[in-house]
Design an enzyme around this catalytic site. Structure first.
Site, PDB file in Angstrom:
ATOM      1  N   HIS A 107      -2.129  33.363 -12.007  1.00 18.55           N
ATOM      2  CA  HIS A 107      -3.097  33.299 -11.201  1.00 18.55           C
ATOM      3  C   HIS A 107      -3.671  31.990 -11.419  1.00 18.55           C
ATOM      4  O   HIS A 107      -3.705  31.064 -10.397  1.00 18.55           O
ATOM      5  CB  HIS A 107      -3.824  34.563 -10.982  1.00 18.55           C
ATOM      6  CG  HIS A 107      -3.458  35.725 -10.806  1.00 18.55           C
ATOM      7  ND1 HIS A 107      -2.860  36.270  -9.523  1.00 18.55           N
ATOM      8  CD2 HIS A 107      -3.577  36.796 -11.740  1.00 18.55           C
ATOM      9  CE1 HIS A 107      -2.731  37.384  -9.854  1.00 18.55           C
ATOM     10  NE2 HIS A 107      -2.865  37.845 -10.926  1.00 18.55           N
ATOM     11  N   ASP A 160       3.675  39.799  -7.704  1.00 15.92           N
ATOM     12  CA  ASP A 160       2.724  40.449  -8.585  1.00 15.92           C
ATOM     13  C   ASP A 160       2.545  42.056  -7.823  1.00 15.92           C
ATOM     14  O   ASP A 160       3.176  42.877  -8.464  1.00 15.92           O
ATOM     15  CB  ASP A 160       1.204  39.779  -8.054  1.00 15.92           C
ATOM     16  CG  ASP A 160       0.329  40.208  -9.139  1.00 15.92           C
ATOM     17  OD1 ASP A 160       0.567  41.105  -9.927  1.00 15.92           O
ATOM     18  OD2 ASP A 160      -1.081  39.864  -9.010  1.00 15.92           O
TER      19      ASP A 160
HETATM   20 ZN   LIG Z   1      -0.218  40.670 -12.523  1.00 15.72          ZN
END
Ligand SMILES: [Zn+2]
Length: 420
Positions: free
Chosen positions: A247, A298
């Site tokens: 991220h 993800d």
């Molecule tokens: Zn994750």
């Protein structure tokens, strides 16, 4: 172009003639290096279509994820992971990094084999025909200074030493490598981070961590430790060329410099970050500082590395009102070579002699690809193609997807059976 494969490697690349060499298989379209999905939680596929409506936040989404995690056992985990990895294969993904934290049975009671869940992931990738880096994840706390609570108990090993002992028993094989992960600065305390770092550097193995996806995490980290999550990880010695920050959305200027100076990778997951209203990470600043970028799907709101790749550029355009930040070759490198590198497979994700024979062919004979020329095909693939345009996928010299169909599995039927 002729790609010559010897075993699991590309032996040579050269111009093809009018007639293909004897025994050759025709891959019609644009052949790219295999795509690497550097951040996956396979079981989150169960949430698609169920968590997109309404308001809520990352934190309410997390409660839905916990309730799904609570119901899985090793057989169920194998089934959902196999179907999800097979969907990835159809999307041209040849290597997946599974950030795996669902380790134990209900209440945190270990299975007879304490790695039963991790072994299910390994078997799922093998059956789906994709390469795997199993990033075995240390997860000890339910939040800063908090005990594990409810379904979170299934994620914990008690302490970092017991995590290291269990993770050390996981087997690698020609299609599987084992890496480590610190779930987050919320879930792993600074002393435990050091144990995970030592485990990873002794092998050496890749080390990943979720970092600064949400501003609330930054604020809590600042309140608890007086520094940002990135600075905390740096102070525990985690940041080096084998480290990947997943991220890396809400970073300070100093965080960006740290990732650049230590030659880290930052793995953006734009379709998830969009879905959860996380924000847009500073891709240009990180690139300019010297960090590498990789991509992950993800939570699998969609599984489409082309969409992740172009989102890095297109989200940056919206955030900064500037075009032309990352070109198609750079975006493709994020989706392939950089992902292979950060998952511990530096010999893959590139089309060159000696590299792993992993490649993905995008059909140009579709409404998206029609009209492509040699000069436009790559831009067209990166900026307009999607998972449905992938027609052939080869992993280690083996055909996994042929003419848009998985060679071994009925992927839609598998997904339907695990999702309904
Ligand atoms: Zn994750």
């Amino acid at each position: 172009v002729v790609l010559e494969v010897d075993g699991d490697r590309l032996a040579a690349l050269g111009p093809g003639g009018e007639d293909p060499p004897a025994g050759a298989r025709r891959l019609a379209g644009l052949t790219l290096p295999g795509l690497a999905n550097a951040h996956s939680h396979a079981f989150h596929r169960l949430l698609r279509g169920r968590v997109q409506r309404g308001a809520g936040s990352f934190w309410t989404w997390r409660e839905s994820m916990y309730s799904i995690a609570g119901g899985l056992d090793p057989d169920g985990y194998l089934a959902i992971a196999r179907a999800t990895f097979a969907e990835m294969a159809l999307a041209g993904i040849t290597l997946v990094g599974e950030f795996h934290y669902l380790h134990h049975g209900p209440g945190g009671v270990p299975y007879a084999d304490p790695n039963a869940m991790g072994l299910a992931v390994i078997e799922a990738a093998r059956q789906a025909g994709v390469r795997l880096t199993l990033l075995d994840t240390c997860y000890l706390h339910g939040g800063f200074g908090q005990p594990l609570n409810g379904p979170q108990q299934r994620f914990g090993d008690g302490d970092a030493e017991r995590w290291a002992e269990r993770a050390g028993l996981l087997p690698s094989d020609p299609g599987t490598r084992i890496g480590a992960a610190v779930h987050s600065v919320r879930a792993v305390d600074p002393d435990a981070m050091v144990t995970v770092r030592e485990w990873a550097s002794a092998r050496p193995a890749p080390l990943h961590a979720h970092v600064s996806e949400q501003r609330a995490e930054n604020e809590q980290c600042q309140a608890t430790y007086g520094r940002s999550p990135t600075q905390l990880l740096a102070d525990q010695g985690l940041l080096d060329c084998r480290f990947t920050a997943v991220h890396a959305t809400h970073l300070t200027g100093n965080d960006v410099v740290l990732y650049g100076n230590r030659r880290c990778t930052c793995c953006f997951c734009p379709t998830t970050e969009r879905d959860l209203a996380d924000g847009i990470g500073p891709s240009v600043a990180l690139r300019d500082a010297g960090a590498r970028l990789a991509l992950g799907s993800d939570s699998h709101a969609v599984i489409d590395l082309f969409e992740e790749a172009r989102a890095v550029e297109l989200d940056e355009r919206l955030a900064r009102l500037v075009r032309g930040n990352h070109d198609a070759p750079a975006l493709l490198t994020m989706a392939s070579a950089n992902g292979y590198d950060c998952l511990g497979w530096p010999e893959g994700g590139r089309l060159e002699a000696g590299a792993l024979a992993d490649f993905t062919t995008v059909s140009l004979d579709t409404p998206r690809g029609a009209g492509a020329t040699a000069a436009t095909a790559l831009d067209l693939a990166v900026f307009a193609a999607g998972a449905a345009d992938v027609h052939h996928v080869v992993v280690g010299g083996e055909v996994v997807v042929c003419d848009g169909r998985h060679a071994r599995l009925d992927v839609t039927a598998e997904l339907r059976s695990v999702l309904t």
